[in-house]
Structures are given as C-alpha cells and as structure tokens.
Design a protein around this motif. Structure first.
Motif, PDB file in Angstrom:
ATOM      1  N   LEU A  20       5.633   8.504   5.822  1.00  0.00           N
ATOM      2  CA  LEU A  20       5.988   8.340   4.420  1.00  0.00           C
ATOM      3  C   LEU A  20       7.320   8.986   4.064  1.00  0.00           C
ATOM      4  CD1 LEU A  20       2.511   8.972   2.723  1.00  0.00           C
ATOM      5  CD2 LEU A  20       3.614   6.774   3.214  1.00  0.00           C
ATOM      6  N   SER A  21       7.799   9.897   4.910  1.00  0.00           N
ATOM      7  CA  SER A  21       9.026  10.632   4.615  1.00  0.00           C
ATOM      8  C   SER A  21      10.285   9.929   5.112  1.00  0.00           C
ATOM      9  CB  SER A  21       8.958  12.037   5.234  1.00  0.00           C
ATOM     10  OG  SER A  21       7.877  12.772   4.695  1.00  0.00           O
ATOM     11  N   GLN A  22      10.144   8.805   5.763  1.00  0.00           N
ATOM     12  CA  GLN A  22      11.316   8.103   6.287  1.00  0.00           C
ATOM     13  C   GLN A  22      12.128   7.469   5.154  1.00  0.00           C
ATOM     14  OE1 GLN A  22      12.117   8.459   9.630  1.00  0.00           O
ATOM     15  NE2 GLN A  22      10.409   9.858   9.239  1.00  0.00           N
ATOM     16  N   PRO A  23      13.432   7.323   5.344  1.00  0.00           N
ATOM     17  CA  PRO A  23      14.261   6.702   4.301  1.00  0.00           C
ATOM     18  C   PRO A  23      13.890   5.232   4.096  1.00  0.00           C
ATOM     19  CG  PRO A  23      15.510   7.012   6.335  1.00  0.00           C
ATOM     20  CD  PRO A  23      14.215   7.737   6.520  1.00  0.00           C
ATOM     21  N   LYS A  24      14.308   4.703   2.969  1.00  0.00           N
ATOM     22  CA  LYS A  24      13.942   3.341   2.581  1.00  0.00           C
ATOM     23  C   LYS A  24      14.345   2.316   3.631  1.00  0.00           C
ATOM     24  CE  LYS A  24      14.028   0.290  -1.445  1.00  0.00           C
ATOM     25  NZ  LYS A  24      14.532   0.122  -2.848  1.00  0.00           N
ATOM     26  N   ARG A  25      15.443   2.572   4.334  1.00  0.00           N
ATOM     27  CA  ARG A  25      15.946   1.627   5.332  1.00  0.00           C
ATOM     28  C   ARG A  25      15.107   1.595   6.607  1.00  0.00           C
ATOM     29  NH1 ARG A  25      19.222   6.044   5.329  1.00  0.00           N
ATOM     30  NH2 ARG A  25      19.187   7.284   7.253  1.00  0.00           N
ATOM     31  N   CYS A  26      14.194   2.564   6.750  1.00  0.00           N
ATOM     32  CA  CYS A  26      13.502   2.773   8.034  1.00  0.00           C
ATOM     33  C   CYS A  26      12.010   2.473   7.903  1.00  0.00           C
ATOM     34  CB  CYS A  26      13.714   4.212   8.481  1.00  0.00           C
ATOM     35  SG  CYS A  26      12.891   4.644  10.022  1.00  0.00           S
ATOM     36  N   ASP A  27      11.520   1.513   8.656  1.00  0.00           N
ATOM     37  CA  ASP A  27      10.095   1.184   8.697  1.00  0.00           C
ATOM     38  C   ASP A  27       9.474   1.681  10.005  1.00  0.00           C
ATOM     39  OD1 ASP A  27      10.589  -0.189   6.371  1.00  0.00           O
ATOM     40  OD2 ASP A  27       9.545  -2.016   6.983  1.00  0.00           O
TER      41      ASP A  27
ATOM     42  N   GLY B  66      -1.069   6.211 -12.898  1.00  0.00           N
ATOM     43  CA  GLY B  66      -0.083   5.480 -13.694  1.00  0.00           C
ATOM     44  C   GLY B  66       0.676   4.450 -12.878  1.00  0.00           C
ATOM     45  N   LYS B  67       1.250   4.863 -11.774  1.00  0.00           N
ATOM     46  CA  LYS B  67       1.895   3.957 -10.829  1.00  0.00           C
ATOM     47  C   LYS B  67       1.360   4.297  -9.451  1.00  0.00           C
ATOM     48  CE  LYS B  67       5.958   6.917 -10.013  1.00  0.00           C
ATOM     49  NZ  LYS B  67       5.814   7.140  -8.552  1.00  0.00           N
ATOM     50  N   LEU B  68       1.603   3.412  -8.484  1.00  0.00           N
ATOM     51  CA  LEU B  68       1.103   3.660  -7.132  1.00  0.00           C
ATOM     52  C   LEU B  68       2.226   3.471  -6.134  1.00  0.00           C
ATOM     53  CD1 LEU B  68      -1.344   4.339  -5.366  1.00  0.00           C
ATOM     54  CD2 LEU B  68      -1.818   1.886  -5.203  1.00  0.00           C
ATOM     55  N   ASP B  69       2.583   4.566  -5.455  1.00  0.00           N
ATOM     56  CA  ASP B  69       3.618   4.507  -4.422  1.00  0.00           C
ATOM     57  C   ASP B  69       3.034   4.289  -3.028  1.00  0.00           C
ATOM     58  OD1 ASP B  69       5.970   5.098  -6.080  1.00  0.00           O
ATOM     59  OD2 ASP B  69       5.034   7.054  -6.360  1.00  0.00           O
ATOM     60  N   PHE B  70       1.904   4.968  -2.739  1.00  0.00           N
ATOM     61  CA  PHE B  70       1.343   4.937  -1.385  1.00  0.00           C
ATOM     62  C   PHE B  70      -0.144   4.588  -1.420  1.00  0.00           C
ATOM     63  CE2 PHE B  70       4.288   8.824  -0.960  1.00  0.00           C
ATOM     64  CZ  PHE B  70       5.406   8.036  -0.707  1.00  0.00           C
TER      65      PHE B  70
ATOM     66  N   HIS C 239       4.338   1.661  -0.159  1.00  0.00           N
ATOM     67  CA  HIS C 239       4.052   1.819   1.271  1.00  0.00           C
ATOM     68  C   HIS C 239       2.542   1.829   1.491  1.00  0.00           C
ATOM     69  CE1 HIS C 239       5.766   3.738   5.189  1.00  0.00           C
ATOM     70  NE2 HIS C 239       4.698   2.997   5.463  1.00  0.00           N
ATOM     71  N   ILE C 240       2.077   0.977   2.374  1.00  0.00           N
ATOM     72  CA  ILE C 240       0.663   0.919   2.746  1.00  0.00           C
ATOM     73  C   ILE C 240       0.534   1.357   4.200  1.00  0.00           C
ATOM     74  CG2 ILE C 240      -1.334  -0.595   3.134  1.00  0.00           C
ATOM     75  CD1 ILE C 240      -0.227  -2.378   0.876  1.00  0.00           C
ATOM     76  N   ILE C 241      -0.302   2.361   4.435  1.00  0.00           N
ATOM     77  CA  ILE C 241      -0.632   2.768   5.803  1.00  0.00           C
ATOM     78  C   ILE C 241      -2.070   2.371   6.080  1.00  0.00           C
ATOM     79  CG2 ILE C 241      -0.962   4.695   7.396  1.00  0.00           C
ATOM     80  CD1 ILE C 241       1.240   6.199   5.989  1.00  0.00           C
ATOM     81  N   ASN C 242      -2.269   1.547   7.089  1.00  0.00           N
ATOM     82  CA  ASN C 242      -3.611   1.187   7.551  1.00  0.00           C
ATOM     83  C   ASN C 242      -3.954   2.060   8.759  1.00  0.00           C
ATOM     84  OD1 ASN C 242      -4.072  -0.906   5.660  1.00  0.00           O
ATOM     85  ND2 ASN C 242      -2.920  -2.355   6.924  1.00  0.00           N
ATOM     86  N   VAL C 243      -4.950   2.917   8.592  1.00  0.00           N
ATOM     87  CA  VAL C 243      -5.375   3.764   9.708  1.00  0.00           C
ATOM     88  C   VAL C 243      -6.324   2.950  10.581  1.00  0.00           C
ATOM     89  CG1 VAL C 243      -6.514   5.893  10.392  1.00  0.00           C
ATOM     90  CG2 VAL C 243      -5.117   5.838   8.311  1.00  0.00           C
TER      91      VAL C 243
END
Length: 248
Positions: free
Chosen positions: A228-235, A88-92, A141-145
């Motif tokens: 993925l568990s970091q707060p929104k302010r933290c990249d 339905g939606k995509l977060d990660f 959030h996109i994680i490129n391995v």
C-alpha cells in the motif's frame, strides 16, 4: 516530518476478517500508520479482544469493528453502510476473510457451499462494492489475500484449493477491469502462517516459526503495508511470501 514517516496517514481501509490472524495484524499495523479502519468478523469475543488492543494504542476513534458474515448479501450491504457512515470514503480494501476446508471426500455439500460463499463470493461482493466507491473517488487499492495453495494444490485440502485458485484468477482479471479507473489490484499469496486456520496448536505454531517453517501474521501485515505504500506509478501485481524452510 510525520507525513514523511507515515505515507498512509489520512487514508481509509476496510479489512474483512479483521478479528484474527492476518487481518488483525494488518489492522493494528495500518492503524499505527494513521489509517482509519473499519473491520469485521463473525466472533464477538475476537472482535472485543481486537478492540481492546486498539484502545491500548489509543486509536479507538479511528477504528470501528462490527459483526458480519461475508457470505451473506445482507451482511455485505450492512458493512458498506458503515463504510459510508464511518469512513466516508474508501481508499483500501483488504479482502482477507476466509475459511479453511478439507478434501472433497471429507466435506459435505452444505459445508462446500458455505466455504465457497465466504472464500469466493465474499471476495467478489466486497470488491464490487469497494470498486464502486473507489471509482467515484478517482482510485483506490484492493488487496486479495490468497494462498500458496493455489499453486501447490495439495490433495488434502481440495475445496480450499479450489477457492484460492479462483481468487488467483479473479485477481488477475480484476486488475484488467479496474485498471482504467485508477484502482490497483494486488494478489498476496502467503505460505504457511501461524493463525487460527492452521490445524496445529499455538505451541506447535510457535515452534515452527522458530524453525523458520512458518510465518507470523505480522510478517504478512508488513507485506500489506509495503504494497500500500508504493507510489501511484507502481503496482505490486502479485506477491508470494513463504517461510524460509517451506521449499515448495
């Protein structure tokens, strides 16, 4: 209290190459944390084995697997139809589907083209489709391995190095492009990991893990959960994880 213990509860994720190795370990860990997941791979048996593990966890309603080859434009479209229908939606997005490759002189043109299509074009195509949806949702959030090979650049895996160096550059540039949309981009670069991609046997891999010379796929899954568990302010912009005794 459950929401506190599981900060990713209710989130959704697409995992490419989710039937083996890092992708499979990440799938099982994230699903246990309440993430709804769509994953794909190219091997029917591996897909069935992964779903068996999911069923043992009684999470089959929250996880869906499909057969797809990320090198194909049609397959990417097929996958994202299921993203829209099932998630339905995509977060990660966990961009993980990749192939190993040998040196330039040992690799045919056809094999080079296929590896580049999977390891580079597949990442770009999935990131593009994911970013379209994340932009509409106001973030993601996109994680490129990637791989430490992008830095160590060994002479026996030239073609693979080319693809992972490409993903390194792509990730840095992509973060600058997507940051204004509220979309995070992380490059995760593991060292040697005991997976099907390794030339050594499973028994040799377990021995190397015991000697602290090789990581387990579950180690990288834990890294993905951390990111993925970091707060929104933290990249977490870039994370390198290597076996203790892999001094490179």
């Amino acid at each position: 209290m459950e929401g506190i213990n599981k900060p990713l509860q209710g989130k959704t994720a697409l995992i490419t190459g989710g039937t083996t190795g890092i992708g499979r370990a990440a799938l099982l860990l994230l699903a246990s944390q309440g993430v709804k997941i769509l994953f794909f791979g190219t091997d029917e048996k591996h897909l069935a084995d992964t779903m068996d593990d999911v069923k043992k966890m009684q999470l089959e309603d929250e996880v869906m697997g499909v057969l797809a080859d990320v090198s194909s434009k049609e397959n990417v479209a097929f996958v994202f139809q299921h993203v829209d229908g099932f998630l339905g939606k995509l977060d990660f997005l966990i961009n993980n589907a990749a192939l190993g490759a040998k040196g330039l002189m040992e690799t045919s043109y056809e094999d080079m083209a296929y590896v580049i299509n999977v390891n580079v074009l597949g990442y770009l195509a999935c990131a593009q489709e994911a970013a379209k949806r994340m932009k509409e949702n106001g973030g993601g959030h996109i994680i490129n391995v990637g791989s430490m090979s992008a830095d160590t650049r060994g002479g026996t895996s030239t073609v693979y190095v080319a693809t992972k160096a490409g993903i390194q550059g792509f990730s840095e540039s992509l973060r600058k492009e997507l940051n204004p949309m509220g979309i995070k981009v992380t490059l995760l670069e593991p060292g040697a990991v005991g997976t099907d991609m390794q030339p050594s046997s499973p028994e040799e891999q377990r021995e190397k893990e015991e000697r602290l010379e090789m990581l387990k796929a579950e180690d990288i899954a834990e890294s993905i959960l951390y990111i993925l568990s970091q707060p929104k302010r933290c990249d977490v912009v870039e994370l390198k994880v290597r076996p203790h005794k892999q001094i490179i």
